[in-house]
Design a protein around this motif. Structure first.
Motif, PDB file in Angstrom:
ATOM      1  N   PRO A 392       0.831  -1.209   0.000  1.00 21.35           N
ATOM      2  CA  PRO A 392       0.000   0.000   0.000  1.00 21.35           C
ATOM      3  C   PRO A 392       0.864   1.257   0.000  1.00 21.35           C
ATOM      4  N   ILE A 393       0.352   2.290  -0.656  1.00 18.95           N
ATOM      5  CA  ILE A 393       1.092   3.547  -0.809  1.00 18.95           C
ATOM      6  C   ILE A 393       0.508   4.593   0.130  1.00 18.95           C
ATOM      7  N   VAL A 394       1.396   5.294   0.802  1.00 15.37           N
ATOM      8  CA  VAL A 394       1.006   6.396   1.678  1.00 15.37           C
ATOM      9  C   VAL A 394       2.092   7.453   1.559  1.00 15.37           C
ATOM     10  N   GLY A 395       1.717   8.729   1.632  1.00 16.79           N
ATOM     11  CA  GLY A 395       2.774   9.707   1.428  1.00 16.79           C
ATOM     12  C   GLY A 395       2.483  11.092   1.936  1.00 16.79           C
ATOM     13  N   HIS A 396       3.574  11.785   2.259  1.00 16.96           N
ATOM     14  CA  HIS A 396       3.528  13.205   2.603  1.00 16.96           C
ATOM     15  C   HIS A 396       3.613  13.975   1.279  1.00 16.96           C
ATOM     16  N   VAL A 397       2.569  13.867   0.496  1.00 17.92           N
ATOM     17  CA  VAL A 397       2.668  14.325  -0.886  1.00 17.92           C
ATOM     18  C   VAL A 397       2.807  15.835  -1.003  1.00 17.92           C
ATOM     19  N   GLY A 398       2.524  16.563   0.065  1.00 15.85           N
ATOM     20  CA  GLY A 398       2.687  18.009   0.020  1.00 15.85           C
ATOM     21  C   GLY A 398       4.119  18.441  -0.213  1.00 15.85           C
ATOM     22  N   ASP A 399       5.091  17.575   0.148  1.00 17.98           N
ATOM     23  CA  ASP A 399       6.484  17.900  -0.145  1.00 17.98           C
ATOM     24  C   ASP A 399       7.126  16.859  -1.063  1.00 17.98           C
ATOM     25  N   GLY A 400       6.299  16.117  -1.799  1.00 14.44           N
ATOM     26  CA  GLY A 400       6.827  15.216  -2.818  1.00 14.44           C
ATOM     27  C   GLY A 400       7.338  13.891  -2.305  1.00 14.44           C
ATOM     28  N   ASN A 401       7.059  13.556  -1.060  1.00 16.59           N
ATOM     29  CA  ASN A 401       7.596  12.360  -0.411  1.00 16.59           C
ATOM     30  C   ASN A 401       6.495  11.309  -0.252  1.00 16.59           C
ATOM     31  N   PHE A 402       6.759  10.071  -0.682  1.00 15.00           N
ATOM     32  CA  PHE A 402       5.772   9.022  -0.457  1.00 15.00           C
ATOM     33  C   PHE A 402       6.464   7.699  -0.177  1.00 15.00           C
ATOM     34  N   HIS A 403       5.684   6.759   0.388  1.00 12.25           N
ATOM     35  CA  HIS A 403       6.211   5.467   0.817  1.00 12.25           C
ATOM     36  C   HIS A 403       5.346   4.333   0.278  1.00 12.25           C
ATOM     37  N   CYS A 404       5.984   3.254  -0.121  1.00 11.43           N
ATOM     38  CA  CYS A 404       5.303   1.981  -0.342  1.00 11.43           C
ATOM     39  C   CYS A 404       5.611   1.116   0.868  1.00 11.43           C
ATOM     40  N   LEU A 405       4.596   0.697   1.582  1.00 14.56           N
ATOM     41  CA  LEU A 405       4.791  -0.122   2.766  1.00 14.56           C
ATOM     42  C   LEU A 405       4.764  -1.588   2.335  1.00 14.56           C
ATOM     43  N   LEU A 406       5.905  -2.096   1.940  1.00 14.08           N
ATOM     44  CA  LEU A 406       6.012  -3.432   1.365  1.00 14.08           C
ATOM     45  C   LEU A 406       5.952  -4.489   2.454  1.00 14.08           C
ATOM     46  N   VAL A 407       4.993  -5.381   2.350  1.00 11.75           N
ATOM     47  CA  VAL A 407       4.760  -6.417   3.355  1.00 11.75           C
ATOM     48  C   VAL A 407       5.149  -7.763   2.755  1.00 11.75           C
ATOM     49  N   PHE A 408       5.973  -8.532   3.483  1.00 13.22           N
ATOM     50  CA  PHE A 408       6.509  -9.765   2.912  1.00 13.22           C
ATOM     51  C   PHE A 408       6.687 -10.833   3.981  1.00 13.22           C
ATOM     52  N   ASP A 409       6.834 -12.060   3.509  1.00 14.59           N
ATOM     53  CA  ASP A 409       7.070 -13.210   4.370  1.00 14.59           C
ATOM     54  C   ASP A 409       8.564 -13.294   4.667  1.00 14.59           C
ATOM     55  N   PRO A 410       8.992 -13.154   5.932  1.00 16.82           N
ATOM     56  CA  PRO A 410      10.431 -13.154   6.236  1.00 16.82           C
ATOM     57  C   PRO A 410      11.111 -14.494   5.961  1.00 16.82           C
ATOM     58  N   ALA A 411      10.336 -15.544   5.769  1.00 14.14           N
ATOM     59  CA  ALA A 411      10.921 -16.856   5.463  1.00 14.14           C
ATOM     60  C   ALA A 411      11.013 -17.113   3.962  1.00 14.14           C
ATOM     61  N   ASP A 412      10.451 -16.220   3.166  1.00 15.21           N
ATOM     62  CA  ASP A 412      10.438 -16.394   1.709  1.00 15.21           C
ATOM     63  C   ASP A 412      11.570 -15.568   1.102  1.00 15.21           C
ATOM     64  N   LEU A 413      12.711 -16.200   0.868  1.00 16.33           N
ATOM     65  CA  LEU A 413      13.878 -15.470   0.372  1.00 16.33           C
ATOM     66  C   LEU A 413      13.642 -14.883  -1.014  1.00 16.33           C
ATOM     67  N   ALA A 414      12.853 -15.568  -1.838  1.00 17.47           N
ATOM     68  CA  ALA A 414      12.569 -15.049  -3.176  1.00 17.47           C
ATOM     69  C   ALA A 414      11.739 -13.769  -3.093  1.00 17.47           C
ATOM     70  N   GLU A 415      10.773 -13.741  -2.170  1.00 17.49           N
ATOM     71  CA  GLU A 415       9.964 -12.541  -2.016  1.00 17.49           C
ATOM     72  C   GLU A 415      10.795 -11.393  -1.448  1.00 17.49           C
ATOM     73  N   ILE A 416      11.686 -11.693  -0.511  1.00 23.05           N
ATOM     74  CA  ILE A 416      12.584 -10.663   0.032  1.00 23.05           C
ATOM     75  C   ILE A 416      13.407 -10.049  -1.094  1.00 23.05           C
ATOM     76  N   GLN A 417      13.897 -10.872  -1.991  1.00 22.63           N
ATOM     77  CA  GLN A 417      14.689 -10.373  -3.110  1.00 22.63           C
ATOM     78  C   GLN A 417      13.844  -9.481  -4.017  1.00 22.63           C
ATOM     79  N   ARG A 418      12.594  -9.865  -4.252  1.00 24.49           N
ATOM     80  CA  ARG A 418      11.714  -9.039  -5.090  1.00 24.49           C
ATOM     81  C   ARG A 418      11.420  -7.694  -4.425  1.00 24.49           C
ATOM     82  N   VAL A 419      11.300  -7.686  -3.095  1.00 28.45           N
ATOM     83  CA  VAL A 419      11.099  -6.436  -2.362  1.00 28.45           C
ATOM     84  C   VAL A 419      12.304  -5.521  -2.544  1.00 28.45           C
TER      85      VAL A 419
END
Length: 482
Positions: A392-419
């Motif tokens: 999900p995306i959330v951001g302080h867009v008033g100053d051009g700053n935004f975040h993707c809150l990437l949620v992943f399985d810590p045991a899934d090394l392939a998913e960690i790499q994709r993150v």
């Protein structure tokens, strides 16, 4: 933050069980530390060290070899001098709410837990300034200021240490109107690697502006503990707004919501906060915080001023919202309603994690010129959908700053790499649009390669020369930033 939240288990992202060059400190060094602060304020216990070995980031926990709790700047100075004479790394710690591995002891050493230095001093209501020690958090300061008519507006979400916020050049929801930590720090007391104590603007000085020599205060803001330990920050305060009103409005698309933000700013409306949440984030916040907002791209706005000026601001903003297909404002006028609204926004991190119980999270942190914001947010939204990542995306867009809150399985090394690949791809896209790889979280461990791409080899060389001058043994939070 409670210490038990800082280190959760062992595994792919757990704690390394050994640290330091030999895995433990020489006995005479530990005794020297105890002689300064007392045995009760020094710990080499594994559980305590692991609690201090990681922050809220996805980076692996690396515990220090010892933890010390100094009570004042004199003790910090003596402890630093001892570490310097033994060539032992020094790692600062306050609330542990960082997101880039800034407190991990990748080369072992001594962690300086500064939370017991929690005095608020030198408040000058006439000059709109206050001095705080590193154990003072932003909420504690604003509670202290409650009856003065003043407040400190920089709000990164977490109830972080103000000195830690200075060290990472933190920002947050109010930056569009009140600026970041870089704009609100006037003076710093810093203990250097060898124990010397520096006042970056001169002892006790709290002027509004200066043209006296190099900006040493600015040098240490954002240095992430790599140049010295910030033991006091003198901050700029602001008058509490006479009236405040907040609003929520939904939009038919990401582009419409972010485009509306740009137009509000271009119209010169002095909005205090303007935050963007995409449809995935809104659904998560509704579930986590018990809300019932429309699940679509949404702006949270807040206006500060006199009742008459607020009426004008809101009218202008509503007209721009309607031109971009936005819904009517859902108002939050009283304090309780506003607090509920912004609590939902501040809990977005935990709402995202709740989408996948047992997951870990990583927050990207790019910032671009606001004219480029609609493009990059739209592209990022599409990239997330195509990648199959939960972000999900959330951001302080008033100053051009935004975040993707990437949620992943810590045991899934392939998913960690994709993150990791997604985060690097997004950062490079921001750089291509003349932006930065970090608007507020800092470089820490994971963005050092991106710093080189952002400022170039010469810029990195100059930074290394500054570091070598102030910290010739490379003991201050080594392995971070550079």
């Amino acid at each position: 933050m409670a210490l038990q939240r800082l280190c959760r288990g062992v595994g792919a992202l757990g704690c390394r069980r050994s640290s330091g060059l030999q895995g433990q400190l020489p006995g005479e060094l530990v005794e020297a530390l105890r002689a300064v602060v007392g045995s009760q304020n020094v710990s080499t216990a594994l559980a305590v060290r692991e609690q201090h070995g990681r922050d809220e980031s996805m980076h692996r926990c690396s515990p220090p070899d010892a933890v010390v709790w100094p009570q004042d700047v004199e003790q910090v100075s003596k402890l630093a001098g001892i570490c310097y004479s033994h060539s032992v790394p020094i790692i600062p710690f306050s609330t542990g709410t960082g997101l880039e591995g800034g407190i991990t002891a990748v080369r072992g050493g001594v962690c300086f837990n500064l939370t017991r230095m929690d005095r608020i001093t030198a408040l000058s209501t006439e000059d709109f300034t206050v001095a705080v020690e590193p154990g003072v958090t932003r909420k504690a300061l604003n509670n202290y200021l409650r009856d003065t008519g003043l407040w400190f507006p920089v709000d990164p979400g977490a109830d972080a240490s103000l000195c830690g916020m200075a060290a990472t050049s933190a920002s947050g929801t109010n930056a569009v109107r009140y600026g970041t930590m870089r704009h609100n720090v006037i003076n710093l007391q810093v203990v250097l690697a060898d124990g010397r104590v520096l006042h970056t603007a001169g002892r006790g000085r709290h002027f509004r502006k200066s043209a006296a020599g190099y900006n040493l205060t600015g040098l240490f803001v954002g240095s992430e503990g790599t140049l010295g330990l910030i033991t006091q920050a003198t901050l700029r305060l602001h008058g509490s707004p006479e009236a405040t009103v907040a609003a929520v409005c939904a939009f038919p698309s990401v582009h419409a919501a972010v485009g509306c933000t740009v137009q509000v700013l271009q119209a010169g409306i002095p909005v205090a906060r303007i935050e963007f949440l995409d449809d995935v984030m809104m659904a998560a916040c509704n579930r986590f915080s018990g809300l019932s907002y429309t699940v679509s791209p949404t702006l949270f706005l807040e206006f500060h001023g006199s009742p008459s000026s607020l009426e004008e601001q809101v009218q202008q903003a509503e007209e721009i919202v309607q031109l971009n297909g936005g819904s009517d404002f859902a108002w939050a006028r009283d304090l309780e309603a506003r607090n509920k609204l912004w609590a939902a926004r501040h809990n977005a991190w935990y709402a995202a994690l709740a989408l996948r119980p047992g997951s870990k999270g990583y927050s990207t942190d790019v910032c671009v010129p606001i004219s480029r914001l609609p493009h990059i947010v739209g592209e990022t939204h599409r990239d997330l959908q195509e990648s199959g990542l939960t972000g999900p995306i959330v951001g302080h867009v008033g100053d051009g700053n935004f975040h993707c809150l990437l949620v992943f399985d810590p045991a899934d090394l392939a998913e960690i790499q994709r993150v990791k690949e997604f985060a690097t791809r997004l950062a490079r896209q921001a750089l291509a649009l003349d932006g930065t790889c970090t608007g507020e979280h800092g470089i820490g461990l994971g963005k050092r390669h991106l710093l080189r791409e952002e400022i170039g080899e010469l810029g990195l060389t100059i930074m290394r020369q500054i570091k070598a001058t102030l910290d010739p043994k490379n003991l201050m939070n080594p392995g971070k930033v550079l």
